[in-house]
Design an enzyme around this catalytic site. Structure first.
Site, PDB file in Angstrom:
ATOM      1  N   HIS A  79       0.837  -1.202   0.000  1.00 45.64           N
ATOM      2  CA  HIS A  79       0.000   0.000   0.000  1.00 45.64           C
ATOM      3  C   HIS A  79       0.873   1.253   0.000  1.00 45.64           C
ATOM      4  O   HIS A  79       0.632   2.201  -0.756  1.00 45.64           O
ATOM      5  CB  HIS A  79      -0.874   0.068   1.265  1.00 45.64           C
ATOM      6  CG  HIS A  79      -1.931  -0.965   1.377  1.00 45.64           C
ATOM      7  ND1 HIS A  79      -2.112  -1.697   2.532  1.00 45.64           N
ATOM      8  CD2 HIS A  79      -2.892  -1.390   0.516  1.00 45.64           C
ATOM      9  CE1 HIS A  79      -3.136  -2.509   2.381  1.00 45.64           C
ATOM     10  NE2 HIS A  79      -3.624  -2.357   1.155  1.00 45.64           N
ATOM     11  N   ARG A 132      -1.697  -6.361  -7.949  1.00 42.47           N
ATOM     12  CA  ARG A 132      -0.628  -7.344  -7.911  1.00 42.47           C
ATOM     13  C   ARG A 132      -0.810  -8.250  -9.117  1.00 42.47           C
ATOM     14  O   ARG A 132      -1.947  -8.630  -9.435  1.00 42.47           O
ATOM     15  CB  ARG A 132      -0.705  -8.167  -6.618  1.00 42.47           C
ATOM     16  CG  ARG A 132      -0.438  -7.312  -5.386  1.00 42.47           C
ATOM     17  CD  ARG A 132      -0.802  -8.033  -4.133  1.00 42.47           C
ATOM     18  NE  ARG A 132      -2.266  -8.199  -4.107  1.00 42.47           N
ATOM     19  CZ  ARG A 132      -2.923  -8.785  -3.122  1.00 42.47           C
ATOM     20  NH1 ARG A 132      -2.279  -9.286  -2.098  1.00 42.47           N
ATOM     21  NH2 ARG A 132      -4.228  -8.901  -3.159  1.00 42.47           N
ATOM     22  N   SER A 135      -2.796  -7.909   3.389  1.00 42.68           N
ATOM     23  CA  SER A 135      -3.071  -7.771   4.820  1.00 42.68           C
ATOM     24  C   SER A 135      -3.354  -9.122   5.451  1.00 42.68           C
ATOM     25  O   SER A 135      -2.916  -9.398   6.573  1.00 42.68           O
ATOM     26  CB  SER A 135      -4.255  -6.826   5.033  1.00 42.68           C
ATOM     27  OG  SER A 135      -3.919  -5.520   4.632  1.00 42.68           O
TER      28      SER A 135
END
Length: 170
Positions: free
Chosen positions: A22, A95, A133
């Site tokens: 991020h 990604r 995450s």
């Protein structure tokens, strides 16, 4: 000569917590636009590790050296939030392989909702292509090695992440 580019862009996400991936997208996007608004999505249905205020504080801590960053909360549709910020640009980090199909579908839906909002995709650097995450929560849950976690999150996030993980385990 073409008109000048947009001055304000919006990067939305849950940022629970913010990762190096991020942060890399934030850094790059902050160089492309005069103002980058980081929109922390609030979803009452989703169980988050960090509260919205904690996520804001963590983001502000790791972006303090980027003067053109603003951090705000939103709920509802991201396109509505982008519009409410007087922006027409939504930044999305992707990604390779894992995000492309989903992000493309979301972009097409957003175009149907507001055809004036453009999505700018920034490809994740290869160092961060695997970072998520959920992955770092798994690693934090089983490893006490801070150096290992530092490969996924800014160092300023490690202690709060460990504290939240311990609190969740109780």
């Amino acid at each position: 000569m073409s008109a000048p580019g947009p001055k304000v862009a919006v990067y939305t996400g849950s940022f629970d917590p913010i990762t190096l991936g991020h942060l890399h997208i934030i850094d790059r996007a902050s160089r492309l636009f005069e103002t980058l608004i980081i929109g922390i999505g609030i979803n009452a249905e989703k169980r988050s590790l960090f509260t919205p205020d904690q996520r804001r504080d963590l983001i502000e801590t790791v972006t303090k050296d980027l003067p053109n960053i603003q951090v705000k909360f939103f709920d509802g549709l991201a396109v509505d939030f982008v519009r409410s910020q007087q922006s027409r640009v939504m930044v999305r980090g992707i990604r390779p392989l894992t995000d492309i199909a989903g992000e493309f579908t979301m972009m097409m839906a957003n175009r149907q909702l507001d055809s004036e909002i453009e999505t700018v995709f920034l490809m994740a650097d290869e160092r961060f292509a695997h970072v998520s995450s959920s992955l770092l929560k798994q690693i934090a849950g089983v490893s006490e090695d801070d150096e290992m976690l530092a490969k996924f999150v800014p160092r300023a996030i490690i202690r709060p992440l460990r504290e939240r993980m311990r609190a969740e385990a109780r």
